[in-house]
Design an enzyme around this catalytic site. Structure first.
Site, PDB file in Angstrom:
ATOM      1  N   VAL A  24       0.815  -1.211   0.000  1.00 24.52           N
ATOM      2  CA  VAL A  24       0.000   0.000   0.000  1.00 24.52           C
ATOM      3  C   VAL A  24       0.854   1.269   0.000  1.00 24.52           C
ATOM      4  CG1 VAL A  24      -0.232   0.354   2.494  1.00 24.52           C
ATOM      5  CG2 VAL A  24      -2.138   0.960   0.987  1.00 24.52           C
ATOM      6  N   SER A  25       2.153   1.100   0.250  1.00 25.27           N
ATOM      7  CA  SER A  25       3.060   2.237   0.388  1.00 25.27           C
ATOM      8  C   SER A  25       3.959   2.402  -0.839  1.00 25.27           C
ATOM      9  CB  SER A  25       3.930   2.036   1.641  1.00 25.27           C
ATOM     10  OG  SER A  25       5.120   2.784   1.581  1.00 25.27           O
ATOM     11  N   PRO A  26       3.833   3.504  -1.582  1.00 22.41           N
ATOM     12  CA  PRO A  26       4.711   3.701  -2.737  1.00 22.41           C
ATOM     13  C   PRO A  26       6.172   3.845  -2.346  1.00 22.41           C
ATOM     14  CG  PRO A  26       3.479   5.715  -2.277  1.00 22.41           C
ATOM     15  CD  PRO A  26       2.900   4.640  -1.412  1.00 22.41           C
TER      16      PRO A  26
END
Length: 223
Positions: free
Chosen positions: A12-14
């Site tokens: 979910v974290s770029p």
């Protein structure tokens, strides 16, 4: 091993995507210095709740700054097509549990699969939290029976607990976001590092030979 880097990340974290790409780019160099890398799937939502942190998009100043910072990061890490999908944020429990099972049963394809999930979500706008779309992404590397097993195990109590345990381990090591790193050097000392832009501090801590950023003087100044 001279040292060890444990990297806690969530699809979910770029910035977790950027960190994974950077570590994999330097994996062989790190290996040559006997530094091992362990990639650990965690649930960022649980880290935020457990640490009392707030996602950057929930704070106006952070959200405004992130629009500039993300553009710089995309350029630096060589992934210009990264963009926030319309369905963001996702509940990443299913893909993260699936990755834990893959790591245990298909270790050779664990990292490539993690990269697949990142790229499909952040570059192609695929919601990997949906079982049918996750299965489609997994079909790049796994057979239909393997995909069924991956999804079944991802919903089992065993792998739900494993994701909880990974997340708690990161929290116990001070995590308040992702990517979170726990680094052990050759002296046996251990310290945390946060974010995809602290690798130079990490190399210094590991006492690795590395080149600092340089800013040569303008040719005009030499005249």
């Amino acid at each position: 091993m001279l040292g060890e880097i444990t990297c806690y990340i969530d699809c979910v974290s770029p910035y977790s995507y950027f960190a994974l790409l950077y570590l994999e780019k330097h994996r062989e160099s790190l290996k040559s210095y006997n530094v091992d890398i362990d990639i650990v799937p965690v649930f960022l939502g649980g880290i935020n709740v457990g640490s009392g942190n707030k996602p950057p998009w929930t704070l106006h100043a952070k959200a405004k700054y992130s629009s500039f910072d993300s553009e710089r990061a995309k350029k630096y890490f060589g992934v210009p097509n990264v963009k926030t999908p319309s369905f963001f944020p996702i509940l990443s429990l299913l893909p993260q549990r699936a990755l834990i099972f893959i790591k245990s049963q298909h270790p050779q394809t664990f990292i490539p699969t993690f990269v697949d999930l990142f790229s499909e979500m952040w570059e192609n706008g695929i919601d990997v939290s949906k079982p049918e779309l996750l299965a489609k992404v997994l079909s790049k590397r796994y057979t239909e029976p393997q995909i069924r097993e991956i999804l079944e195990k991802a919903n089992s109590p065993e792998y739900k607990k494993m994701l909880n345990n990974n997340t708690q381990e990161a929290l116990d090591r001070g995590a308040f976001g992702c990517p979170w790193f726990w680094v052990k050097n050759s002296n046996g000392d251990e310290e945390p590092f946060f974010g995809s832009d602290r690798f130079h501090y990490m190399w210094e801590y590991l006492e690795l030979p590395w080149k600092d950023l340089e800013l040569p003087a303008s040719e005009k100044a030499k005249i």
